[in-house]
Design a protein around this motif. Structure first.
Motif, PDB file in Angstrom:
ATOM      1  N   ASP A  67      -2.693  17.263  23.520  1.00 26.96           N
ATOM      2  CA  ASP A  67      -3.718  18.307  23.549  1.00 26.96           C
ATOM      3  C   ASP A  67      -5.133  17.738  23.500  1.00 26.96           C
ATOM      4  O   ASP A  67      -6.023  18.201  24.216  1.00 26.96           O
ATOM      5  CB  ASP A  67      -3.508  19.269  22.379  1.00 26.96           C
ATOM      6  CG  ASP A  67      -4.455  20.457  22.445  1.00 26.96           C
ATOM      7  OD1 ASP A  67      -4.550  21.088  23.512  1.00 26.96           O
ATOM      8  OD2 ASP A  67      -5.116  20.752  21.434  1.00 26.96           O
ATOM      9  N   LEU A  68      -5.345  16.733  22.662  1.00 27.00           N
ATOM     10  CA  LEU A  68      -6.693  16.207  22.462  1.00 27.00           C
ATOM     11  C   LEU A  68      -7.024  15.044  23.396  1.00 27.00           C
ATOM     12  O   LEU A  68      -8.198  14.734  23.603  1.00 27.00           O
ATOM     13  CB  LEU A  68      -6.872  15.753  20.999  1.00 27.00           C
ATOM     14  CG  LEU A  68      -6.840  16.882  19.954  1.00 27.00           C
ATOM     15  CD1 LEU A  68      -6.831  16.297  18.540  1.00 27.00           C
ATOM     16  CD2 LEU A  68      -8.022  17.829  20.140  1.00 27.00           C
ATOM     17  N   LEU A  69      -5.998  14.387  23.937  1.00 27.78           N
ATOM     18  CA  LEU A  69      -6.206  13.251  24.858  1.00 27.78           C
ATOM     19  C   LEU A  69      -5.379  13.472  26.127  1.00 27.78           C
ATOM     20  O   LEU A  69      -4.554  12.635  26.503  1.00 27.78           O
ATOM     21  CB  LEU A  69      -5.800  11.937  24.169  1.00 27.78           C
ATOM     22  CG  LEU A  69      -6.551  11.590  22.881  1.00 27.78           C
ATOM     23  CD1 LEU A  69      -5.816  10.500  22.110  1.00 27.78           C
ATOM     24  CD2 LEU A  69      -7.976  11.148  23.210  1.00 27.78           C
TER      25      LEU A  69
ATOM     26  N   PRO B  58     -12.993  21.488  18.827  1.00 27.51           N
ATOM     27  CA  PRO B  58     -12.366  21.439  20.151  1.00 27.51           C
ATOM     28  C   PRO B  58     -11.988  20.058  20.673  1.00 27.51           C
ATOM     29  O   PRO B  58     -11.108  19.963  21.530  1.00 27.51           O
ATOM     30  CB  PRO B  58     -13.436  22.061  21.064  1.00 27.51           C
ATOM     31  CG  PRO B  58     -14.737  21.746  20.378  1.00 27.51           C
ATOM     32  CD  PRO B  58     -14.445  21.777  18.908  1.00 27.51           C
ATOM     33  N   SER B  59     -12.645  18.993  20.236  1.00 34.35           N
ATOM     34  CA  SER B  59     -12.450  17.694  20.885  1.00 34.35           C
ATOM     35  C   SER B  59     -11.845  16.676  19.929  1.00 34.35           C
ATOM     36  O   SER B  59     -11.888  16.837  18.705  1.00 34.35           O
ATOM     37  CB  SER B  59     -13.787  17.154  21.397  1.00 34.35           C
ATOM     38  OG  SER B  59     -14.637  16.800  20.319  1.00 34.35           O
ATOM     39  N   PHE B  60     -11.293  15.598  20.498  1.00 36.21           N
ATOM     40  CA  PHE B  60     -10.693  14.532  19.688  1.00 36.21           C
ATOM     41  C   PHE B  60     -11.717  13.941  18.722  1.00 36.21           C
ATOM     42  O   PHE B  60     -11.415  13.741  17.540  1.00 36.21           O
ATOM     43  CB  PHE B  60     -10.126  13.442  20.599  1.00 36.21           C
ATOM     44  CG  PHE B  60      -9.531  12.285  19.841  1.00 36.21           C
ATOM     45  CD1 PHE B  60      -8.267  12.395  19.272  1.00 36.21           C
ATOM     46  CD2 PHE B  60     -10.231  11.097  19.687  1.00 36.21           C
ATOM     47  CE1 PHE B  60      -7.711  11.328  18.553  1.00 36.21           C
ATOM     48  CE2 PHE B  60      -9.689  10.028  18.979  1.00 36.21           C
ATOM     49  CZ  PHE B  60      -8.420  10.152  18.419  1.00 36.21           C
TER      50      PHE B  60
END
Length: 429
Positions: A48-50, A114-116
């Motif tokens: 999901d994050l990468l 929202p982001s890694f």
């Protein structure tokens, strides 16, 4: 039997003491869940994050997602001594409530960002109260348990963490696999809200140490034996986390089981931790030295056995159970050792154990990720863990060797010292 309470002259009933201990352990349950659930959801976090990296190389994405575990561990390392030293004078109940509020907000942020990169920062921030909570809660629990039961008081609080690995982590992992990892972290935040309410209702007021100052607390870092004790946890515990961090791909890629088996394996690790924690607490009240030696040897044997038999489900389950049990048994013993050698710096000593263990968390996760990314496969972190645990037992031999040399010279050794009398009788050698 009635115990005095810092609320005033009122005596606490056994029922109130039990409720207070359960409230403190519930905090450990929430912390164990938020710390370890990432292990079971590592592939989900990576995907999901990468997403771009995961599409090209799932192994590389899993290794990079392991940074989330490292970030949490580093947050514990930074927060434990800083908060414990700065807030040693605070009334303990109020401090616990502040720390639980911080846990709740940090976990919600982890679920929503929202982001890694932002989630990485949130995991670091969410971890800052970790060591201070366990340190202060352990002091409160030891006081409630009474003299001669210090390690058992520590083990009771840590019991929440170990039970989390039987119930909380598998359940939240299952929830994350079916509803998304963000929902999983929101569920963890609910646990912290419930803990806040339980502590507010049941934990009695206890004053901080009015003589404590940050300078006095930080004096612990000037003692060689404190550094030895920290090293035992910081390096030796890497053996557990080198395996635990990558347990999901170990199950699916080496043992060849479906992803649905991961919660079962996590539950087995948790059962080992529950058994080891309480056995270690009882044994550490009798002999810190023998407890540390014995369970480090068991962990090394279990790690080597797992590396040789992980292709078989029975080998995997037996290996992770023994690794979880031996590592968890070491925790109250190492914390007792730290509290012995830190003398009057009790608040920071109780918290530093969790800094040390989470250095082991970060070290095991990082070195295991390096080995996997280099192409050595998912068995390589297990061998790294065996090496780290071997260094841990060598450090233990060093610190107890210094004690032995002091005794031969007729000098004082840190067992049963006045400095630990505030939380019960000092642990024996």
């Amino acid at each position: 039997m009635m115990h005095p309470s810092s609320d005033g002259p009122t005596l606490l009933s056994p029922a109130r003491i039990r409720l207070a201990l359960v409230a403190l352990a519930l905090g450990g349950f929430g912390i164990g869940t938020t710390e370890f659930v990432a292990m079971g959801l590592l592939p989900n976090l990576a995907a999901d994050l990468l997403p771009n990296l995961a599409a090209v190389s799932p192994d590389a994405a899993n290794a990079q997602a392991g940074w989330l575990i490292t970030a949490y561990a580093l947050g514990v390392v930074v927060g434990a001594p800083t908060i414990a030293a700065a807030a040693a004078r605070w009334p303990r109940k109020q401090l616990l409530l502040v720390l639980l509020t911080a846990f709740t907000l940090g976990t919600i942020a982890s679920a929503l960002l929202p982001s890694f990169g932002l989630v990485l920062v949130a995991r670091f921030v969410a971890a800052l109260p970790h060591g201070a909570y366990f340190g202060i809660a352990s002091l409160v629990a030891a006081d409630l348990m009474g003299p001669g039961k210090r390690a058992r008081g520590v083990a009771f609080v840590l019991g929440g963490l170990t039970i989390a690995n039987v119930i909380g982590v598998p359940a939240i992992t299952w929830l994350g696999q079916h509803s998304g990892w963000r929902i999983a972290y929101l569920a963890v935040a609910v646990i912290f809200v419930l803990t806040f309410l339980a502590v507010a209702l049941f934990v009695p007021l206890q004053p901080g140490n009015p003589q404590a100052t940050m300078r006095n607390e930080l004096r612990a870092f000037g003692r060689l034996q404190v550094w030895f004790a920290l090293g035992i946890g910081a390096i030796g515990f890497g053996g557990l986390f080198a395996v635990y961090t990558y347990v999901a791909p170990l199950v699916t890629e080496i043992t060849g089981m479906p992803a649905s088996t991961v919660p079962l394996v996590l539950m087995v690790v948790g059962l080992g931790m529950v058994v080891g924690n309480f056995v270690g607490g009882v044994l550490a009240d009798k002999s810190v030295r023998r407890t540390i030696y014995g369970f480090f040897l068991l962990m090394i044997v279990a790690l080597v056995g797992l590396a040789l038999s992980a292709q078989l489900l029975i080998g995997l389950l037996l290996g992770v159970f023994l690794i979880g049990a031996s590592a968890s048994a070491l925790s109250p013993a190492i914390q007792s050792r730290l509290m012995d050698v830190a003398h009057d710096s009790q608040s920071i000593a109780a918290a530093l154990n969790h800094s040390a263990l989470n250095i082991g968390n970060a070290l095991g996760a990082y070195l295991g990720g390096v080995a996997i990314a280099a192409g050595f496969g998912y068995l390589s972190p297990i061998w790294i863990g065996a090496g780290l645990s071997t260094i841990g037992i060598l450090l233990a031999a060093g610190t107890f060797g210094i004690d032995r040399a002091r005794r031969m010279k007729g000098l004082t050794v840190p067992y049963g010292t006045q400095s630990v009398a505030v939380v019960g009788a000092g642990a024996r050698e």
